[in-house]
Each structure stands twice: as C-alpha cells, then as structure tokens.
Design an enzyme around this catalytic site. Sequence first.
Site, PDB file in Angstrom:
ATOM      1  CE  LYS A  86      -2.058  -1.364   3.560  1.00 44.19           C
ATOM      2  NZ  LYS A  86      -2.579  -1.386   4.873  1.00 44.19           N
ATOM      3  NE  ARG A 162      -6.575  -0.878   8.694  1.00 46.66           N
ATOM      4  CZ  ARG A 162      -5.297  -1.168   8.764  1.00 46.66           C
ATOM      5  NH1 ARG A 162      -4.911  -2.337   9.208  1.00 46.66           N
ATOM      6  NH2 ARG A 162      -4.412  -0.297   8.402  1.00 46.66           N
ATOM      7  NE  ARG A 197       6.484  -2.618   6.974  1.00 44.67           N
ATOM      8  CZ  ARG A 197       5.167  -2.609   6.782  1.00 44.67           C
ATOM      9  NH1 ARG A 197       4.662  -2.343   5.595  1.00 44.67           N
ATOM     10  NH2 ARG A 197       4.341  -2.883   7.775  1.00 44.67           N
ATOM     11  NE  ARG A 226       4.029  -0.392  11.466  1.00 42.58           N
ATOM     12  CZ  ARG A 226       2.968  -0.556  10.662  1.00 42.58           C
ATOM     13  NH1 ARG A 226       2.930   0.049   9.494  1.00 42.58           N
ATOM     14  NH2 ARG A 226       1.958  -1.306  11.030  1.00 42.58           N
ATOM     15  NE  ARG A 237       0.444  -5.076  11.516  1.00 35.50           N
ATOM     16  CZ  ARG A 237       1.654  -4.835  11.027  1.00 35.50           C
ATOM     17  NH1 ARG A 237       2.732  -5.330  11.631  1.00 35.50           N
ATOM     18  NH2 ARG A 237       1.806  -4.103   9.957  1.00 35.50           N
TER      19      ARG A 237
HETATM   20  P1  ADP Z   1      -0.780  -2.535   8.629  1.00 37.35           P
HETATM   21  O1  ADP Z   1      -2.062  -2.465   7.892  1.00 37.35           O
HETATM   22  O2  ADP Z   1       0.378  -2.730   7.708  1.00 37.35           O
HETATM   23  O3  ADP Z   1      -0.824  -3.470   9.756  1.00 37.35           O
HETATM   24  P2  ADP Z   1      -1.149   0.183   9.581  1.00 37.35           P
HETATM   25  O4  ADP Z   1      -0.104   1.201   9.821  1.00 37.35           O
HETATM   26  O5  ADP Z   1      -2.145   0.512   8.533  1.00 37.35           O
HETATM   27  O6  ADP Z   1      -0.410  -1.169   9.287  1.00 37.35           O
HETATM   28  O7  ADP Z   1      -1.939  -0.108  10.942  1.00 37.35           O
HETATM   29  C1  ADP Z   1      -1.240  -0.414  12.126  1.00 37.35           C
HETATM   30  C2  ADP Z   1      -2.235  -0.740  13.224  1.00 37.35           C
HETATM   31  O8  ADP Z   1      -3.063   0.404  13.469  1.00 37.35           O
HETATM   32  C3  ADP Z   1      -3.216  -1.840  12.901  1.00 37.35           C
HETATM   33  O9  ADP Z   1      -2.662  -3.128  13.200  1.00 37.35           O
HETATM   34  C4  ADP Z   1      -4.395  -1.496  13.811  1.00 37.35           C
HETATM   35  O10 ADP Z   1      -4.129  -1.896  15.147  1.00 37.35           O
HETATM   36  C5  ADP Z   1      -4.391   0.014  13.770  1.00 37.35           C
HETATM   37  N1  ADP Z   1      -5.273   0.533  12.724  1.00 37.35           N
HETATM   38  C6  ADP Z   1      -4.910   1.061  11.511  1.00 37.35           C
HETATM   39  N2  ADP Z   1      -5.975   1.418  10.785  1.00 37.35           N
HETATM   40  C7  ADP Z   1      -7.060   1.110  11.553  1.00 37.35           C
HETATM   41  C8  ADP Z   1      -8.477   1.229  11.375  1.00 37.35           C
HETATM   42  N3  ADP Z   1      -9.022   1.709  10.249  1.00 37.35           N
HETATM   43  N4  ADP Z   1      -9.261   0.809  12.386  1.00 37.35           N
HETATM   44  C9  ADP Z   1      -8.772   0.318  13.512  1.00 37.35           C
HETATM   45  N5  ADP Z   1      -7.463   0.160  13.748  1.00 37.35           N
HETATM   46  C10 ADP Z   1      -6.604   0.549  12.791  1.00 37.35           C
END
Ligand code: ADP
Length: 277
Positions: A86, A162, A197, A226, A237
């Site tokens: 992404k 999500r 990463r 991270r 995740r």
């Molecule tokens: P990735 O999708 O690669 O795991 P992100 O940076 O998008 O990484 O998200 C990291 C964390 O942030 C997720 O594992 C979740 O805990 C939280 N998060 C991100 N976007 C959302 C969302 N739309 N709703 C709820 N939690 C979220």
Amino acid sequence: MGSTSFSPSISLSPSLSPHSSKFPNPSPNLFLRSHSSFTPLTLRSNQTRYRFKKLPSSNAPNFLVAASAKAEPLKVIISGAPASGKGTQCELITQKYGLVHIAAGDLLRAEVAAASENGKLAKEYMEKGELVPDEIVVMMVKERLLQPDSQQRGWLLDGYPRSSSQAAALEDYGIRPDVFILLDVSEDILVERVVGRRLDPLTGKIYHLKYSPPENDEIASRLTQRFDDTEEKVKLRLRTHHQNVDAVLSVYKDISVKVARKCFMKYYCLRWQRVNI
Ligand code: ADP
C-alpha cells in the site's frame, strides 16, 4: 488540468483505446489496466464521469491507470494486508494525482507518539494487532477527510475502513470514494516482507533488509523497525485483516478493483499514468 504525456512503453490496445468506438465519449475518464479480467465500471458525479476499466494485459507485469482532467477531486480508498504494498502504491498515486494521502495507521501512530489519551488506548490494540475501537478511529479519519486540503485536492484513504461498521460510518457521513482498490497478495510473502521492513526516520524511506537494502552503512545504522512489525504481531494483524476484508469489500463491490499479485516487492508495482482524452 493540463495534458500529460502517455508512456510509450505502455499502450492501450487499439480496440480498447480511449479513442476507439468503445470509448466514444470524450468526457473525463479514468482507466485501470490490469492482468486480470475485463470489468468496466462507470461512475458518475455531478460534473464528472469516471470510467474504470480492467484491461487484459499482454505480458506487462504492471498495471496502468490513466485519467484525464476532471472537474471534481478524485477520492480513492486503498486496502490490503500488512506489507501488501500500500505504501508504495500510495506514493505513486498521490504523486500522479496530487491527492492528499490519509493513512489511518499514521494518524494513530501520531497519537501514540504524542502520548495523548487516544494514543495510549490505541497502542494497547495496535500491540495486539487488533483494530483500534471505532470511537477513536472514525472521528479521527472523518476530521482529516474534511480538512480543506483533502476537499480541494481529493484524497487517497489508506487503511480505512477496516470493518463494516467503519465503512457504514463513512456512508452515514455521505463520504464515498470513486474507486476502492484492494491489493491482494499471497500470505506467505507478506510475513517475510513485514519482518524485514525498516524505516529511515530521517527521509521516511522504507527499506527491506533483503529485497531493498539501505544504500550505505550510515543509513543502515539509523534504520528503525515498527513495534508491530514482528512475526508474532504480523500474524495477528493478518488474521484481523482476513476477518474483515470481505465485509468491507461488500460495501464497495460496485466500485472495487481487486489487484492480485504474487511477486516480490521490487517487482510489485502499480504504474499510474494520466492522459488527456
Ligand atoms: P498494517 O495495515 O500494515 O498493519 P497500519 O499502519 O495501517 O499497518 O496499521 C497499524 C495498526 O493500526 C493496525 O494493526 C491497527 O491496530 C491500527 N489501525 C490502523 N488502521 C485502523 C483502522 N481503520 N481501524 C482500527 N485500527 C486501525
């Protein structure tokens, strides 16, 4: 918006060219070319008509989106499992279309870094690889989408919604994208990508220790990881992603484009081009 060049290395086949009889209308269009099936989508807004096409490619590994000038800012949602690419695609798309990139994960990490009340609560969920509660995320994303820059330039929303409740919240606010892109990458390579990463905190550039290593020792020494990019956490995740993706997709099925790739990060790249039609 002015005209831009069309890459000679990628051409629409004559029968599917925007100038052919299949596209007789010279109104603004947006085309997506992929390796998979041919699925047209036509979307209309007040002054603009977008037409999204998935075109069968010859043997080109890439995808092409071509868009003409448009009367209204474009609104795009991109979704995909952790490390599905992404970030790379968001960079390309925002560069090409001048959209504001809004990543739910980045907004949450900023709250965590600021040690706000929301940030402290969010971190508990992020550490478990679970979704942060809607009470925190929904307002945060909505407020960012309604900022003047997003309204004027259009937006690319990354990592939101999500869950079906998050998608429903956007619909309730009357916020709907023009297109929903799902990056679909096989799970076996995702774990490897996540674990390797690394981020350069100085430049914001993302590296992979094996597939995209840092250019020199100086950069290597300052790379950070991270806190949730461990094998254990990425598996959680991924599970969360798979539990929710179908529900989100069903909300946007009329405007969704699924992009499935099974290659490694360095070959995995959507290519975006704008043409004036
Ligand atoms: P990735 O999708 O690669 O795991 P992100 O940076 O998008 O990484 O998200 C990291 C964390 O942030 C997720 O594992 C979740 O805990 C939280 N998060 C991100 N976007 C959302 C969302 N739309 N709703 C709820 N939690 C979220």
